[in-house]
Design a protein around this motif. Structure first.
Motif, short mmCIF file in Angstrom:
data_model
loop_
_atom_site.label_atom_id
_atom_site.label_comp_id
_atom_site.label_asym_id
_atom_site.label_seq_id
_atom_site.Cartn_x
_atom_site.Cartn_y
_atom_site.Cartn_z
N CYS A 123 7.05 -0.07 10.38
CA CYS A 123 7.39 1.29 10.78
C CYS A 123 6.57 2.32 10.01
O CYS A 123 6.13 2.08 8.87
CB CYS A 123 8.87 1.56 10.54
N ALA A 124 6.38 3.47 10.62
CA ALA A 124 5.70 4.60 9.99
C ALA A 124 6.70 5.72 9.80
O ALA A 124 7.57 5.96 10.66
CB ALA A 124 4.54 5.06 10.86
N LEU A 125 6.60 6.42 8.68
CA LEU A 125 7.47 7.55 8.37
C LEU A 125 6.65 8.83 8.44
O LEU A 125 5.68 9.00 7.69
CB LEU A 125 8.08 7.38 6.98
N ASP A 126 7.01 9.72 9.34
CA ASP A 126 6.33 11.00 9.50
C ASP A 126 7.35 12.10 9.29
O ASP A 126 8.24 12.29 10.11
CB ASP A 126 5.71 11.10 10.90
N GLY A 127 7.22 12.80 8.14
CA GLY A 127 8.27 13.75 7.79
C GLY A 127 9.53 12.98 7.50
O GLY A 127 9.56 12.11 6.64
N THR A 142 0.81 -1.21 0.00
CA THR A 142 0.00 0.00 0.00
C THR A 142 0.85 1.27 0.00
O THR A 142 0.33 2.35 -0.26
CB THR A 142 -0.93 0.04 1.22
N GLY A 143 2.14 1.14 0.31
CA GLY A 143 3.00 2.31 0.41
C GLY A 143 2.82 3.09 1.69
O GLY A 143 3.38 4.17 1.86
N ARG A 144 2.07 2.53 2.63
CA ARG A 144 1.83 3.22 3.91
C ARG A 144 2.91 2.90 4.93
O ARG A 144 3.28 3.76 5.73
CB ARG A 144 0.46 2.82 4.45
N TRP A 145 3.40 1.67 4.92
CA TRP A 145 4.32 1.20 5.96
C TRP A 145 5.68 0.86 5.37
O TRP A 145 5.77 0.40 4.23
CB TRP A 145 3.76 -0.04 6.66
N ALA A 146 6.72 1.04 6.17
CA ALA A 146 8.05 0.53 5.85
C ALA A 146 8.30 -0.68 6.74
O ALA A 146 8.09 -0.62 7.96
CB ALA A 146 9.12 1.59 6.09
N VAL A 189 8.78 2.82 15.09
CA VAL A 189 8.26 1.46 15.07
C VAL A 189 6.79 1.47 15.47
O VAL A 189 6.42 1.93 16.55
CB VAL A 189 9.06 0.54 16.02
N HIS A 190 5.96 0.95 14.58
CA HIS A 190 4.52 0.81 14.85
C HIS A 190 4.25 -0.51 15.55
O HIS A 190 3.46 -0.57 16.49
CB HIS A 190 3.75 0.90 13.53
N ARG A 191 4.90 -1.57 15.06
CA ARG A 191 4.69 -2.90 15.65
C ARG A 191 5.87 -3.79 15.30
O ARG A 191 6.44 -3.67 14.22
CB ARG A 191 3.39 -3.50 15.10
N GLU A 192 6.25 -4.67 16.22
CA GLU A 192 7.33 -5.63 15.97
C GLU A 192 6.77 -7.04 16.09
O GLU A 192 6.08 -7.36 17.06
CB GLU A 192 8.48 -5.43 16.96
N GLU A 196 -4.17 -2.48 9.73
CA GLU A 196 -3.65 -2.46 11.10
C GLU A 196 -2.13 -2.33 11.14
O GLU A 196 -1.56 -2.05 12.21
CB GLU A 196 -4.06 -3.75 11.82
N GLY A 197 -1.48 -2.56 10.02
CA GLY A 197 -0.02 -2.56 10.03
C GLY A 197 0.52 -3.71 10.85
O GLY A 197 1.50 -3.56 11.60
#
Length: 348
Positions: free
Chosen positions: A176-180, A159-163, A185-188, A228-229
């Motif tokens: 992971c989420a990229l903000d700026g 989706t291009g939302r998460w790394a 880390v969103h979830r491991e 949910e990532g």
């Protein structure tokens, strides 16, 4: 460049200059046979072991897999890649993988166990320093390889939302989420202790991901929930037909565009394994192994058409291409081209 009304296909081959590699090689691709013809090489940085092409195919990025750690950007043109500014230090050591994500270049740094974020300028070059270095924490039970984190791959989800970053040292995958310019880390997700995850590839349906384990050697099938990532292991499948005789270190993984086949390369055994997937992508079954065409296949790449498979054979110094049987998924050797200390192949 025109080719019968079509842009001529190019492949780019990374290599280890410390082991005799020529840097980044440019090769022409025969669309009908998959054959490669090396056109030249650019030696812009030491050990450009992994490459990534920008979404618009105008730029090529290369890690410098050294203790200092850096990334170089090249502009792609009709002749050969042209370095865009000096290489950028990443604030990490031993980068083994990189990807373009959210207007940034992300690198997975094996030696330092971290992921670096490098802002991309409007012209496609790299800013002067990393905007963020996300350091992994943890370890695994296999002490020779897992005393500390070892980030081995980072890539976007479909989706291009998460790394998503894969860590061999901690037996885990981080979403992971990229903000700026900041990565968090969103979830491991923990995988089987001692499995040593190396690379991950998504099923084209978007609901599953396949994690290739270097220390097992197996593939872990995971359920992927993009909303949910979250990544959840559901099964683990061997990539070899029995107990290996000698070294067996899986390295590269590829999935067919229709999701029917998964291929995995294993160093030491020097084979490419063929696995079939059920319609959902949840279940894998090993059906064949074939020689990789050389020694120590470090990476495995499917061409954009899905018809040809390429093995970068590091120790024999060549790239072998295979024609994929559309019915069985079994690759048939087509030929090879010399590429000293080859480490990866990407397409522009």
């Amino acid at each position: 460049m025109a080719d019968g009304g079509r842009r001529q296909q190019r492949a780019y081959i990374g290599s280890f200059t410390a082991a005799g590699g020529r840097g980044v090689l440019t090769a022409a691709v025969d669309r009908d046979t998959g054959a490669l013809t090396v056109l030249g090489a650019v030696d812009g940085v030491p050990d450009p072991s992994y490459l990534a092409v920008s979404p618009d195919r105008d730029l090529l990025y290369a890690v410098s897999e050294t203790a200092q750690g850096a990334v170089a950007a090249y502009r792609l043109n009709a002749a050969e890649p042209e370095l865009v500014g000096p290489p950028t230090r990443i604030g990490g050591s031993g980068p083994t993988h990189l990807t373009v994500f959210g207007g940034h270049v992300l690198t997975a740094n094996y030696d330092s166990g971290s992921v670096s974020v490098l802002p991309v300028t409007p012209g496609g070059g790299l800013a002067g320093a990393a905007s963020c270095v996300l350091r992994h924490q943890g370890s695994g039970p296999f002490t020779p390889r897992q005393q500390t984190p070892h980030a081995h791959q980072v890539q976007p989800d479909p989706t291009g939302r998460w790394a998503v970053s894969v860590d061999l040292g901690t037996d885990s995958v981080r979403v992971c989420a990229l903000d700026g310019g900041t990565l968090t880390v969103h979830r491991e997700t923990a995988l089987r202790p001692g499995s040593g995850p190396r690379h991950l590839a998504f099923h084209p349906g978007g609901g599953h991901a396949y994690v290739l384990n270097e220390l097992a050697p197996t593939v872990t099938v995971c359920r992927w929930d993009a909303a949910e990532g979250s990544l959840r292991p559901v099964a683990e499948t061997a990539v070899l037909p029995g107990a290996p005789d000698g070294d067996a270190f899986p390295s590269g993984i590829a999935v067919s565009p229709d999701g029917r086949f998964v291929w995995a390369a294993t160093r030491g055994q020097d084979v490419v394994s063929v696995l079939t997937a059920d319609a959902s992508g949840k279940s894998l079954r090993l059906v064949a192994t074939v020689p990789c065409g050389g020694v120590w296949p470090r990476a495995l790449t499917l061409d954009p058409s899905g018809r040809f498979l390429y093995a970068a054979n590091e120790r024999s110094g060549d790239v072998t291409w295979f024609v994929v049987d559309p019915d069985t998924g079994v690759p048939r050797r087509g030929g090879s081209v010399p590429a000293p200390a080859a480490s990866c192949v990407v397409f522009g």
